[in-house]
Design a protein around this motif. Structure first.
Motif, PDB file in Angstrom:
ATOM      1  N   ALA A  73      22.456 -77.004  31.754  1.00 36.40           N
ATOM      2  CA  ALA A  73      23.585 -77.973  31.341  1.00 36.40           C
ATOM      3  C   ALA A  73      23.834 -77.768  29.818  1.00 36.40           C
ATOM      4  N   HIS A  74      22.900 -77.298  29.040  1.00 37.04           N
ATOM      5  CA  HIS A  74      22.907 -77.091  27.620  1.00 37.04           C
ATOM      6  C   HIS A  74      22.958 -75.774  27.391  1.00 37.04           C
ATOM      7  N   GLN A  75      22.410 -74.759  27.881  1.00 38.98           N
ATOM      8  CA  GLN A  75      22.484 -73.118  27.502  1.00 38.98           C
ATOM      9  C   GLN A  75      23.336 -72.492  28.299  1.00 38.98           C
ATOM     10  N   PHE A  76      23.314 -72.600  29.474  1.00 38.67           N
ATOM     11  CA  PHE A  76      24.065 -71.665  30.463  1.00 38.67           C
ATOM     12  C   PHE A  76      25.847 -72.165  30.468  1.00 38.67           C
ATOM     13  N   ASP A  77      25.890 -73.551  30.786  1.00 32.40           N
ATOM     14  CA  ASP A  77      26.867 -73.942  31.306  1.00 32.40           C
ATOM     15  C   ASP A  77      28.160 -73.864  29.921  1.00 32.40           C
ATOM     16  N   PRO A  78      27.820 -74.203  28.810  1.00 33.78           N
ATOM     17  CA  PRO A  78      28.639 -74.237  27.784  1.00 33.78           C
ATOM     18  C   PRO A  78      29.503 -72.695  27.671  1.00 33.78           C
ATOM     19  N   VAL A  79      28.555 -71.774  27.658  1.00 38.20           N
ATOM     20  CA  VAL A  79      29.152 -70.228  27.261  1.00 38.20           C
ATOM     21  C   VAL A  79      29.836 -69.995  28.783  1.00 38.20           C
ATOM     22  N   ALA A  80      29.151 -70.224  30.070  1.00 37.75           N
ATOM     23  CA  ALA A  80      30.054 -69.908  31.176  1.00 37.75           C
ATOM     24  C   ALA A  80      31.218 -70.425  31.355  1.00 37.75           C
TER      25      ALA A  80
ATOM     26  N   GLY B 269      13.410 -73.214  39.328  1.00 38.07           N
ATOM     27  CA  GLY B 269      12.330 -74.318  39.175  1.00 38.07           C
ATOM     28  C   GLY B 269      11.209 -73.888  39.783  1.00 38.07           C
ATOM     29  N   GLY B 270      10.977 -72.917  40.412  1.00 39.04           N
ATOM     30  CA  GLY B 270       9.733 -72.600  41.330  1.00 39.04           C
ATOM     31  C   GLY B 270       9.887 -71.505  42.379  1.00 39.04           C
ATOM     32  N   ASP B 271       9.253 -71.801  43.489  1.00 37.41           N
ATOM     33  CA  ASP B 271       9.384 -70.820  44.747  1.00 37.41           C
ATOM     34  C   ASP B 271      10.500 -71.149  45.529  1.00 37.41           C
ATOM     35  N   ILE B 272      10.922 -72.344  45.665  1.00 37.39           N
ATOM     36  CA  ILE B 272      12.100 -72.870  46.242  1.00 37.39           C
ATOM     37  C   ILE B 272      13.324 -73.069  45.747  1.00 37.39           C
ATOM     38  N   PHE B 273      14.448 -73.057  46.434  1.00 39.54           N
ATOM     39  CA  PHE B 273      15.766 -73.407  45.766  1.00 39.54           C
ATOM     40  C   PHE B 273      16.107 -74.687  45.675  1.00 39.54           C
ATOM     41  N   THR B 274      16.281 -75.178  44.406  1.00 37.06           N
ATOM     42  CA  THR B 274      16.697 -76.617  44.016  1.00 37.06           C
ATOM     43  C   THR B 274      17.684 -76.807  43.126  1.00 37.06           C
ATOM     44  N   LEU B 275      17.974 -78.130  42.717  1.00 41.52           N
ATOM     45  CA  LEU B 275      19.191 -78.475  41.962  1.00 41.52           C
ATOM     46  C   LEU B 275      19.178 -77.580  40.664  1.00 41.52           C
ATOM     47  N   ALA B 276      18.237 -76.815  40.312  1.00 41.57           N
ATOM     48  CA  ALA B 276      18.229 -76.208  38.985  1.00 41.57           C
ATOM     49  C   ALA B 276      19.121 -74.812  39.467  1.00 41.57           C
ATOM     50  N   ASP B 277      19.026 -74.268  40.659  1.00 49.36           N
ATOM     51  CA  ASP B 277      19.733 -73.161  41.048  1.00 49.36           C
ATOM     52  C   ASP B 277      21.041 -73.631  41.444  1.00 49.36           C
ATOM     53  N   LEU B 278      21.130 -74.738  42.277  1.00 47.28           N
ATOM     54  CA  LEU B 278      22.364 -75.049  42.928  1.00 47.28           C
ATOM     55  C   LEU B 278      23.525 -75.343  41.526  1.00 47.28           C
ATOM     56  N   HIS B 279      23.148 -76.007  40.636  1.00 46.02           N
ATOM     57  CA  HIS B 279      23.876 -76.409  39.621  1.00 46.02           C
ATOM     58  C   HIS B 279      24.522 -75.058  39.106  1.00 46.02           C
ATOM     59  N   HIS B 280      24.127 -74.060  39.046  1.00 43.06           N
ATOM     60  CA  HIS B 280      24.614 -72.652  38.437  1.00 43.06           C
ATOM     61  C   HIS B 280      25.766 -72.158  39.395  1.00 43.06           C
ATOM     62  N   LEU B 281      25.718 -72.511  40.515  1.00 39.23           N
ATOM     63  CA  LEU B 281      26.523 -71.758  41.413  1.00 39.23           C
ATOM     64  C   LEU B 281      28.002 -71.659  41.052  1.00 39.23           C
ATOM     65  N   PRO B 282      28.748 -72.967  40.865  1.00 37.78           N
ATOM     66  CA  PRO B 282      30.408 -72.937  40.458  1.00 37.78           C
ATOM     67  C   PRO B 282      30.406 -71.823  39.402  1.00 37.78           C
ATOM     68  N   ASN B 283      30.033 -72.000  38.312  1.00 35.69           N
ATOM     69  CA  ASN B 283      30.160 -71.008  37.124  1.00 35.69           C
ATOM     70  C   ASN B 283      29.765 -69.534  37.502  1.00 35.69           C
ATOM     71  N   ILE B 284      28.781 -69.510  38.305  1.00 34.38           N
ATOM     72  CA  ILE B 284      28.590 -68.024  38.389  1.00 34.38           C
ATOM     73  C   ILE B 284      29.348 -67.360  39.510  1.00 34.38           C
ATOM     74  N   SER B 285      29.996 -68.275  40.371  1.00 34.44           N
ATOM     75  CA  SER B 285      30.901 -67.763  41.360  1.00 34.44           C
ATOM     76  C   SER B 285      32.065 -67.143  40.787  1.00 34.44           C
ATOM     77  N   CYS B 286      32.618 -67.916  39.609  1.00 34.65           N
ATOM     78  CA  CYS B 286      33.857 -67.784  38.996  1.00 34.65           C
ATOM     79  C   CYS B 286      33.527 -66.329  38.184  1.00 34.65           C
ATOM     80  N   ALA B 287      32.258 -66.305  37.624  1.00 34.80           N
ATOM     81  CA  ALA B 287      31.848 -65.188  36.700  1.00 34.80           C
ATOM     82  C   ALA B 287      32.074 -63.935  37.426  1.00 34.80           C
ATOM     83  N   MET B 288      31.573 -64.069  38.683  1.00 36.67           N
ATOM     84  CA  MET B 288      31.254 -62.793  39.455  1.00 36.67           C
ATOM     85  C   MET B 288      32.485 -62.018  39.738  1.00 36.67           C
TER      86      MET B 288
END
Length: 259
Positions: free
Chosen positions: A151-158, A205-224
């Motif tokens: 929310a505070h490091q990745f999202d603003p720049v992405a 967030g660890g060894d399983i997919f969680t909200l920490a990963d999910l929250h990145h998906l929209p901006n990553i998908s655009c950036a790619m």
């Protein structure tokens, strides 16, 4: 005295005191079902109240919520908001989100806005459905750290990069190349931290997919879809993580909403 009641009787006294006892249930199965129905009415109520998401399928914030709902395998109603004509800046939408931003969420008398708050409500409220997305105990603290990082490091720049490289061209607005260069450098530094983290665990967030990963998906998908993709591809652990999370069936359903 408290009235004793079996939930299989014809007239359930819904307004009885909450300490009503289960009594005269004829079989163990009946007793089990009575106890479940009586002790926790909230899930029954939630099941009966359809979730509604007001927003745009193009909105990265709304996509965060859609991805969460698909991961949890929950039914919902998508109510499109025509942002091109400013529906999000006027009533009745402002009654749902006074800041005039999508998405907004409704379930019965519950009204929420802010995409990450909505995903957390869904993940915790429906913990037994679909993908877990949150982790119990101390591990939740680590997961929360990486949710904050997103929310505070990745999202603003992405988000700034996607605005310049994806959305401005879509709307016929000239790209600010200086802003692109500045935010590329910032994103590279963030991804260096991610590369180190993902060398230690499969997901943030660890060894399983969680909200920490999910929250990145929209901006990553655009950036790619832009030349910024090179920043992800050049870091092997980040690249593997991106390939993993963007190939999830739930995310494919979100992408399909724009086709």
């Amino acid at each position: 005295m408290l009235k004793r009641y079996c939930f299989f009787n014809k007239k359930p006294p819904h307004l009885q005191a909450k300490h009503t006892h289960i009594y005269h249930c004829p079989t163990p199965l009946h007793r089990h079902l009575c106890a479940q129905l009586f002790l926790d009415q909230t899930p029954i109520k939630k099941m009966a109240e359809i979730m509604k998401v007001h927003g745009s399928a193009l909105s990265t914030a709304a996509q965060r919520v859609f991805a969460c709902l698909y991961e949890k395998e929950l039914e919902f109603e998508f109510i499109p908001v025509n942002m091109a004509v400013g529906e999000h800046k006027k009533e009745p939408f402002l009654a749902l989100n006074p800041f005039g931003q999508v998405p907004a969420f409704e379930q019965g008398d519950l009204k929420l806005f802010e995409s990450r708050a909505i995903t957390q409500y869904i993940a915790h409220g429906y913990a037994d459905k679909g993908t877990p997305l949150v982790i119990p105990g101390k591990q939740m603290a680590t997961l929360s750290v990486w949710m904050e990082v997103e929310a505070h490091q990745f999202d603003p720049v992405a988000s700034k990069l996607n605005w310049e490289l994806v959305f401005k061209p879509m709307f016929g607005i000239p790209t600010d190349n200086a802003a692109v260069e500045e935010n590329e450098a910032k994103l590279g530094k963030v991804l260096d931290v991610y590369e180190s983290r993902l060398a230690q665990s499969k997901y943030l967030g660890g060894d399983i997919f969680t909200l920490a990963d999910l929250h990145h998906l929209p901006n990553i998908s655009c950036a790619m879809r832009t030349h910024v993709k090179k920043l992800f591809d050049s870091r092997p652990h980040v690249s593997a993580w991106v390939a993993d999370i963007t190939s999830r069936p739930a995310w494919s359903k979100v992408v399909a909403m724009n086709k």
